[in-house]
Structure formats: structure tokens, C-alpha cells
Design a protein around this motif. Structure first.
Motif, PDB file in Angstrom:
ATOM      1  N   ASN A 157     -10.044  -4.596   0.874  1.00 36.80           N
ATOM      2  CA  ASN A 157      -9.550  -3.652  -0.130  1.00 36.80           C
ATOM      3  C   ASN A 157     -10.671  -2.687  -0.527  1.00 36.80           C
ATOM      4  N   TYR A 175      -7.056  -1.880   6.957  1.00 35.73           N
ATOM      5  CA  TYR A 175      -8.470  -2.044   6.584  1.00 35.73           C
ATOM      6  C   TYR A 175      -8.764  -3.535   6.431  1.00 35.73           C
ATOM      7  N   CYS A 218      -4.514   8.035   4.177  1.00 35.63           N
ATOM      8  CA  CYS A 218      -4.524   7.769   2.737  1.00 35.63           C
ATOM      9  C   CYS A 218      -5.525   8.670   2.009  1.00 35.63           C
ATOM     10  N   TYR A 275     -10.928   0.043   2.056  1.00 38.30           N
ATOM     11  CA  TYR A 275      -9.777   0.943   1.895  1.00 38.30           C
ATOM     12  C   TYR A 275      -9.984   1.856   0.685  1.00 38.30           C
ATOM     13  N   ARG A 293       0.809  -1.224   0.000  1.00 37.79           N
ATOM     14  CA  ARG A 293       0.000   0.000   0.000  1.00 37.79           C
ATOM     15  C   ARG A 293       0.835   1.264   0.000  1.00 37.79           C
ATOM     16  N   ALA A 343      -3.874   2.657   6.598  1.00 41.15           N
ATOM     17  CA  ALA A 343      -4.134   2.076   5.263  1.00 41.15           C
ATOM     18  C   ALA A 343      -3.862   0.574   5.209  1.00 41.15           C
ATOM     19  N   THR A 360      -8.551   4.836   9.823  1.00 44.08           N
ATOM     20  CA  THR A 360      -7.907   3.526   9.847  1.00 44.08           C
ATOM     21  C   THR A 360      -6.559   3.611   9.122  1.00 44.08           C
TER      22      THR A 360
END
Ligand SMILES: [Zn+2]
Length: 620
Positions: free
Chosen positions: A426, A423, A370, A429, A193, A420, A418
Motif C-alpha cells: 500500500n 502494487y 492512478c 501504491y 482500489r 493500481a 504498475t
């Protein structure tokens, strides 16, 4: 004596911490020499670093990212992508199936601090290095590293032989210093990520077989020895001797360095007026080379629009490089796949270019926030694409709102705060980072009004460029520009998954007034705009701010009548709006008619007297 020294030190450090919080940045300057052997896809090099400790703390250990070690069967990235409920199709179980010569690795064989060899502990993608001598606050240290790596078969972002036949996509390839900030070290193992890096200057010398054309972060210093579209207009090509070229790149004030190499790259350039030189590297493929040509003037227009609306791009160059596995942003460059139609090629270029603002220059800690990178980048992308392709009828941020509404409906949302990497899905996220992050800004425009919001967006860039801002920095800028108190917005929309739902619960007509009961059905509080259309053709908007905002948005050129009502006390579940006219004069009453609020149930926002009976049945 010891006690006295300790308390004096504590006072000094305590004072420093308070005084310098969010103002200091670590800094690291890199000088890297690397040689890539294309016959076995291995590379070896030397990295010299000067690390400047601007923190108020003595540093006794340092950490490096060794991202390529993620491309080994059984790595954290492999396990994560095989066990998450909804794997990224590009990765899934591919790492577990890599043969030894297809894996990636990056090892540091030796590291010295100011000439003394240091002990290290390699834990997969993180190298922990214990210093022989602490680096004092305000002090610096020089490190020299010998490293060797193998370029993995392309799985995610970096790697060799991507699906379009680009030989080398070299991102996350060198030992990269982890960032140390007011929250301490950020030595996150790589699971595929987000990124976070230390600001610094890079000098990167890459030696490779002469058949390759290279592209990378920064500015090539020796184009006249290379050719390939890099020779200055008034200069002559003076080729290097031998069968290899050494490409000398420089990039100042960046936090990462990417490069790519392929024998078939075309290299075009286009100048952005009062902006950077754009470089385009792509294969001369009959299917899409012409699309790359058509995209170039659009990229120029995009940079002008981005600079005008989100802050001035601060570097001299930007390279759009075919490579990687979709689109991935790096300082002063991007890797994108190239076999696309014009809207898609432009869209991915604009998105990755817009990252220059939020990932490249503001460089929020993407692992923690993010959405401040992907979401804000998506916000700017949407507006830039509207400018390029839908001038006059922008689609706005509707699809981001819809993406957010979908996940709320499915009950799969996880809060924006949260980390990244952590999570559960996916999907959660992606929706948080891209869609809800975009909605976060679009909704702020609704709360502040466009004039203050647009000015604050520029303030944010100018005040926090090269400073890694966090959500508090951002909301503070919005507060200063609007004069409103806004901490409640982050407390609800970032830190929780509480949702917004306001409804028109009851409408009572009397001889000379229409009494409207507005109910807060959702757990999140918001200021409201209620638009009333009268049978006379006039329009009036009633503005109901929250008491804890200590103010309300201005009319900002709104066309109808703008009426500010007493604040809604946030604890109250309902509000009585009294419109001083009989119901017979009213055509419709509409909460948030412009759909700026992420109200998860918009069906109960509107009341039309003529349809009253059905409304109240549906609204129950
Ligand atoms: Zn992105």
C-alpha cells in the motif's frame, strides 16, 4: 467467399481501429428505480440501460461491476487486505469477521437484452453476461436488470452506520457497466482500489422512509415534493403521499452515481460565481456544525481557483456530503468524514473537489494510471490550499518531493506504470499515486517553464475532457504547447524507477575561466539549469537542454541573465560547463537552485568556492 468476406472485414476493422483510436467512447444511459428498506438494510430495484457501441468491434459479451460482493468473508478484497504486508487500517481483517447480516451483496436476478433473458456468470464482484445477439459497431442494445442488494456495515468507502453515525453511504451500490475501450474490457475484480466507468446519463429514483434526507450525484428534480432545503425559492412544498418519499435525481455525462441518506442532515447551499451551486450535507453536531459553516465560503473560493487554473467545471451542481470513511470522490459529489477542524475539513473538501477535474471529467483509467488521478488531484489541491491559506508564501510541492525521496531511500519504490491493484505494498501504491504523480507535474513545469506548462495544463483539460486520456495523450499536449520532444520523460519517470542525481564533480579555476564538470550519477536524464551567483551581486542561469528534447525552456521572466548552452548529448555521463570568468568572481554554482528536479541527492548540487575543500570531501 468466406475468405473474401474475412479480409474485407479485416481491412474495414483495421482501418477503423487506426482512424478512431482514442476518439471513440462507449456510452450507457441508466434509468434506475430502487427501494431501500432501512429496517433490514436491503434494497431492490430495476435498472434499464441503453448501451451504445461506438467501438469498431462487435460486442458479444458485457460485464458489470457488483462491488458490494467484496464485503463477504473470503472475498478477493478480504484476502488481499489480510495478506498484503501493510494492510489499510480501515479494512485489515474486518471483512473476514462480518456476520451474515453485516455483509454486503449485490445480485442480478434477471437480465434481458431487448426483451430476451440472458445467461450470466457471477464471479464475486464481476458479472459476465453473454448476449443473445452481438451489438454491431455503431449499434445499440437495451438491457433491463432486476437487482437486489444488502448494504454492508461500513468497511471501506460505502456502507451503513459509519463511524460518525451517517446511516447510509451509498457508493458502488448498483450494477455498473464495465468500461470497454481501445484496450478492450476492464472487468477488474474489486479489491478496494480504483475505478473506471462508462460515460452516460443517469436517472435515479430512490424510494425511502420519509425520515431520511438524501444527497447524491446530479440534480434533484422534485425538490418541491421533498423539502429539506431543496424547494425552489419561488415554489411551495407539495409533499408526496404516504410514509415514503421518492427522490428523483438526474445527472448527465457522468460515469458513476453516489448517494447518501441520514435523518439528521442539514442542507446548505452556496453559489460559486460563474460556477456551480455547492450543496453541503452534514449533521447538526455541536462539535463541528459551525466548522462546516466556516468552510463554505472557502469551498466557493476553491472552485473559482480550480476553474481558473485547471479548466472550467462543467456541471451545474456539486455536493459535499458527510459520509464514508475519509474522503472519496464521485462525479458531482463527494463523501467525506465531517468531524474535523477547519484546515482539515477544507483540505479534504478541496482534494475531493479537485478530483472533479481529474477523476470526474478527464476520467483517466485510474486502475492503470492512478497517478494521473490522485497525483494531479494532489497537485491541484496543494496549489488551491496555498491560495486559500498561504497566499504570498506558498509551500509548493515540497512535501510530495519529500514523500518520493523517502520511498526511494527505503528502496521500496514501484514504477508508476504498475496497475493500481498490483502494487506489492500500500505504501508503494500511495507514494506512486499521490506523491510521485504530483512530482510528475511539478517537474514538468521545471522542464517546460511555467508559461508553456500552465497553458498546457488547461489544453489538457479542454482537449481531453470526457475522453479518458492516457499518459501519451498528456505528454503530447505538453509537447505541442512547448515545442519540445518529451517522450523520454514518460519512458524514464513513468515506466521505470530510475532516479535523478546530478552533481558538481570538479571545478577548475584558470586565469580567465572557471571550468565546472557536471556528472550524471543517476540513471535518469534531465535538462539542467545551473545558477551562478557572482561576487558582483549578479546572477546568471546556464540552461543545458538534452539533445533529444530538440529545444529548451524559455526564460519566462527570469530575473537574472539567461544563457543557453549547447545541448547535453544524453549518452554522455558528464558535461563541461565553462564560465568565462575567474573563480574569484564567483560566489556559488548551483544545479537546480529552485529544486524543480526530483534529484534524489541534492547535497552534491552546489559548489561554494570558499567551502571548496569540505565540498569535495563530502561529495566523494
Ligand atoms: Zn484522492
Amino acid at each position: 467467399m468466406r475468405r473474401i468476406v474475412f479480409s474485407l472485414l479485416a481491412i474495414a476493422l483495421g482501418f477503423n481501429t487506426n482512424a478512431q483510436q482514442a476518439t471513440w467512447q462507449q456510452r450507457v444511459n441508466y434509468a434506475i428505480d430502487v427501494n431501500l428498506d432501512h429496517t433490514n438494510h436491503r434494497y431492490a430495484g430495476k435498472e434499464r440501460l441503453v448501451y451504445i457501441n461506438n467501438s469498431p468491434d462487435a460486442i458479444t459479451k458485457v460485464f458489470f461491476h457488483l462491488y458490494n460482493n467484496a464485503f463477504q468473508p473470503g472475498s478477493a478484497m478480504d484476502v488481499r487486505s489480510r495478506t498484503i504486508v501493510d494492510p489499510d487500517g480501515r479494512v485489515s481483517d474486518r471483512i473476514s469477521k462480518l456476520k451474515p447480516e453485516e455483509t454486503g451483496y449485490l445480485h442480478v436476478s434477471r437480465i434481458q437484452q431487448d426483451g430476451k433473458v440472458l445467461s450470466t456468470l457471477e464471479s464475486e464482484t464481476i458479472l459476465e453476461v453473454t448476449l443473445v445477439k452481438p451489438i454491431a459497431p455503431g449499434g445499440k442494445a437495451s438491457f433491463e436488470l432486476d437487482f437486489e442488494g444488502q448494504v454492508p456495515l461500513q468497511i471501506r468507502r460505502s456502507g451503513r452506520n459509519n463511524s460518525e453515525g451517517i446511516d447510509y453511504s451509498m457508493s458502488q451500490w448498483y450494477p455498473k457497466m464495465c468500461e470497454y475501450d481501445t484496450h478492450g474490457w476492464h472487468a477488474n475484480p474489486y479489491i478496494g482500489r480504483e475505478f473506471y466507468g462508462v460515460w452516460g446519463d443517469f436517472e435515479v429514483n430512490i424510494t425511502m422512509d420519509k425520515k431520511y434526507v438524501l444527497a447524491g450525484t446530479g440534480v434533484l428534480q422534485n425538490g418541491n415534493e421533498i423539502g429539506c432545503g431543496y424547494v425552489a425559492e419561488d415554489a411551495k412544498l407539495k409533499p408526496q403521499a404516504g410514509y415514503k418519499n421518492t427522490w428523483r435525481f438526474k445527472a448527465n455525462n457522468v460515469h458513476d452515481f453516489v448517494w447518501a441518506a441520514d435523518p439528521d442532515y442539514a442542507h446548505d447551499q452556496a453559489q460559486v460565481p460563474d460556477g456551480p451551486m455547492l450543496h453541503f450535507f452534514y449533521q447538526k453536531n455541536a462539535d463541528y456544525a459551525s466548522v462546516w459553516k466556516e468552510m463554505q465560503p472557502l469551498a466557493v473560493k476553491a472552485f473559482t481557483f480550480l476553474s481558473n487554473n485547471y479548466g472550467k467545471y462543467p456541471y451545474s451542481d456539486y455536493s459535499i456530503i458527510q459520509g464514508g470513511d475519509g474522503g472519496m470522490e464521485y462525479p458531482m459529489a463527494t463523501l467525506i468524514t465531517g468531524n474535523r477542524k477547519l484546515p482539515s475539513l477544507t483540505g479534504v473538501t478541496v482534494h475531493e473537489a479537485a478530483h472533479s477535474w481529474y477523476q470526474g471529467v478527464l476520467a483517466t483509467n485510474e486502475s492503470l494510471y492512478c497517478w494521473m488521478d490522485e497525483g494531479f488531484t494532489s497537485f491541484a489541491t496543494q496549489e488551491t490550499m496555498d491560495h486559500l491559506f498561504r497566499s504570498g508564501m506558498p509551500s509548493g510541492h515540497k512535501s510530495a518531493y519529500n514523500g518520493y525521496f523517502d520511498i526511494v531511500r527505503e528502496g521500496k519504490e514501484e514504477a508508476l506504470d504498475t496497475h493500481a491493484d498490483h502494487y506489492i505494498t500500500n505504501y508503494a501504491y500511495g507514494t506512486a499515486a499521490y506523491s510521485k504523480g504530483e512530482v510528475y507535474l511539478a517537474q514538468l513545469e521545471y522542464i517546460l517553464g511555467p508559461v508553456a506548462f500552465r497553458a498546457a495544463l488547461l489544453d489538457y483539460f479542454n482537449a481531453f475532457k470526457f475522453r479518458h486520456p492516457d499518459p501519451y495523450d498528456l505528454i503530447r499536449v505538453m509537447e505541442k504547447r512547448s515545442g519540445l520532444e518529451l517522450d523520454w520523460y514518460n519512458e524514464y519517470f513513468v515506466n521505470t524507477t530510475k532516479t535523478i542525481d546530478y552533481s558538481i564533480a570538479m571545478v577548475n579555476g584558470t586565469a580567465n575561466a572557471t571550468e565546472v564538470t557536471i556528472a550524471r550519477k543517476g540513471d535518469m536524464i534531465m535538462p539542467l539549469e545551473v545558477e551562478v551567483k557572482y561576487t558582483s551581486g549578479e546572477t546568471e542561469t546556464f540552461v543545458i537542454a538534452l539533445d533529444i528534447m530538440r529545444g529548451e525552456k524559455p526564460a519566462d521572466g527570469y530575473n537574472g541573465k539567461w544563457t543557453i548552452l549547447p545541448d547535453w548529448k544524453w549518452v554522455e555521463p558528464a558535461y563541461l560547463l565553462s564560465i568565462p570568468t575567474p573563480i574569484s568572481n564567483i560566489e556559488s554554482i548551483h544545479i537546480d537552485s529552485y529544486e524543480g528536479m526530483a534529484d534524489v541527492n541534492r547535497k552534491n548540487n552546489q559548489f561554494v568556492p570558499a567551502e571548496a575543500q569540505t565540498f569535495f570531501i563530502e561529495n566523494r
